[in-house]
Design a protein around this motif. Structure first.
Motif, PDB file in Angstrom:
ATOM      1  N   GLY A 194       1.952   3.912 -12.553  1.00 34.64           N
ATOM      2  CA  GLY A 194       2.877   4.816 -11.881  1.00 34.64           C
ATOM      3  C   GLY A 194       2.270   6.175 -11.616  1.00 34.64           C
ATOM      4  N   GLU A 195       1.590   6.721 -12.607  1.00 32.22           N
ATOM      5  CA  GLU A 195       0.958   8.032 -12.446  1.00 32.22           C
ATOM      6  C   GLU A 195      -0.150   7.979 -11.401  1.00 32.22           C
ATOM      7  N   ASN A 196      -0.951   6.923 -11.417  1.00 30.81           N
ATOM      8  CA  ASN A 196      -2.036   6.802 -10.437  1.00 30.81           C
ATOM      9  C   ASN A 196      -1.488   6.691  -9.019  1.00 30.81           C
ATOM     10  N   ALA A 197      -0.394   5.957  -8.866  1.00 35.73           N
ATOM     11  CA  ALA A 197       0.222   5.839  -7.541  1.00 35.73           C
ATOM     12  C   ALA A 197       0.719   7.194  -7.063  1.00 35.73           C
ATOM     13  N   ALA A 198       1.325   7.957  -7.966  1.00 34.86           N
ATOM     14  CA  ALA A 198       1.811   9.292  -7.612  1.00 34.86           C
ATOM     15  C   ALA A 198       0.658  10.189  -7.187  1.00 34.86           C
ATOM     16  N   LYS A 199      -0.452  10.108  -7.890  1.00 38.30           N
ATOM     17  CA  LYS A 199      -1.613  10.931  -7.541  1.00 38.30           C
ATOM     18  C   LYS A 199      -2.170  10.559  -6.178  1.00 38.30           C
ATOM     19  N   LYS A 200      -2.127   9.262  -5.856  1.00 33.86           N
ATOM     20  CA  LYS A 200      -2.653   8.817  -4.565  1.00 33.86           C
ATOM     21  C   LYS A 200      -1.860   9.382  -3.398  1.00 33.86           C
ATOM     22  N   THR A 201      -0.585   9.648  -3.618  1.00 29.93           N
ATOM     23  CA  THR A 201       0.230  10.187  -2.530  1.00 29.93           C
ATOM     24  C   THR A 201      -0.176  11.613  -2.176  1.00 29.93           C
TER      25      THR A 201
END
Length: 312
Positions: free
Chosen positions: A267-274
């Motif tokens: 979840g955190e990695n996906a948020a960072k990718k945005t």
């Protein structure tokens, strides 16, 4: 794009044993739907007995809501010594135009046509399901400490409509059922639907701000906090982490991410990718709904206020 963690795990497993080969297909399809085929097929080419037509036949025979889940893939990979690192290198995946024969190209064209037909059928079925739904409360929402939330109910199931984020067209549904034998709630997306880019917006469709998240209960919890704060903001439910990273990248206005605090960091990695400002619970394993149940809506409000202040 198939989530990099799953792709990394897959490439630590040999595709030679048929039972393993099929289980990996089941695990990927249950999590990512037909979007996972190309990665699974590229991995399958590592087997000496690989045949594209056979691979297509096996993939088509697998439902998107089977009993083999993505955890099976991760456990199999871990048994081979795999450990996920965000910056780890992944084995290269062959491009179609570099390795495909003319026969393969013909099969690819046919497969693309099949996917298009399945997507249309899923959209048509979704439209029919929604006409059969009644807006009411549901035990799933009550189990999430959202007893007053209204959902679309068809028989015993909670039906969640999924729309193309850019066009607003209905593309499918997510169905949430209680499995009595397993004592758990099961989420199933419509067979054949196009998941990438699908989302559900909660609240004011023309709001000045948007909060992106993964699941329905998470989104309803965030919406509850936004109403408490009287903010002109809506919530976009993206249904999983890799789709969140894709959908949020399409937003042109002021936006934020309320990430799941997964132990895997997905979840955190996906948020960072945005590239968007994001917030999440401090407790590993919690999403916004878990936080609501543990600490109440005031704690969600605090995180929302903080992420908005940090973004300027």
């Amino acid at each position: 794009m198939l989530h990099e963690k799953a792709a990394s795990a897959l490439h630590s497993i040999a595709p030679n044993e048929r039972a393993t080969w099929v289980r990996m297909a089941m695990a990927l399809k249950s999590e990512f739907g037909d979007d996972a085929f190309d990665t699974w097929n590229a991995w399958s080419k590592g087997a000496g007995s690989y045949c594209r037509k056979s691979a297509l036949a096996v993939w088509r025979s697998i439902g998107s809501a089977g009993h083999v889940r993505i955890g099976t893939l991760y456990r199999e990979a871990a048994a081979n010594g795999w450990r996920y690192a965000e910056d780890g290198l992944m084995p290269p995946i062959a491009r179609r135009d570099e390795s495909a024969s003319e026969a393969d190209v013909d099969v690819d064209v046919a497969e693309d046509a099949r996917k298009a037909r399945a997507a249309v059928a899923a959209a048509v079925a979704a439209k029919k399901y929604l006409t059969e739904c009644q807006p009411k409360t549901h035990p799933y929402l009550a189990s999430k400490d959202l007893p007053n939330a209204i959902g679309l109910v068809r028989g015993p199931a909670l039906i969640v409509p999924m729309y193309d984020f850019l066009t607003g067209e209905l593309v499918g549904t997510q169905r949430i059922d209680w499995l009595a034998e397993e004592q758990r709630w099961a989420k199933r997306m419509a067979w054949g639907m196009r998941v990438k880019g699908a989302a559900l917006r909660l609240g004011n469709q023309r709001a000045q701000e948007t909060f992106f998240c993964e699941g329905l209960a998470t989104g309803l919890s965030i919406e509850l906090a936004l109403r408490r704060l009287r903010l002109n903001a809506s919530v976009v439910v993206c249904f999983n982490d890799w789709n969140l990273a894709h959908v949020a990248s399409l937003e042109k206005g002021r936006a934020f991410v309320f990430a799941d605090n997964d132990g895997s960091l997905a979840g955190e990695n996906a948020a960072k990718k945005t590239g968007l400002p994001f917030c999440m619970s401090d407790v590993v394993g919690e999403d916004a709904n878990d936080l609501l149940q543990r600490a109440g809506v005031v704690e969600l409000c605090r995180l929302i206020i903080d992420v908005r202040r940090r973004s300027g």
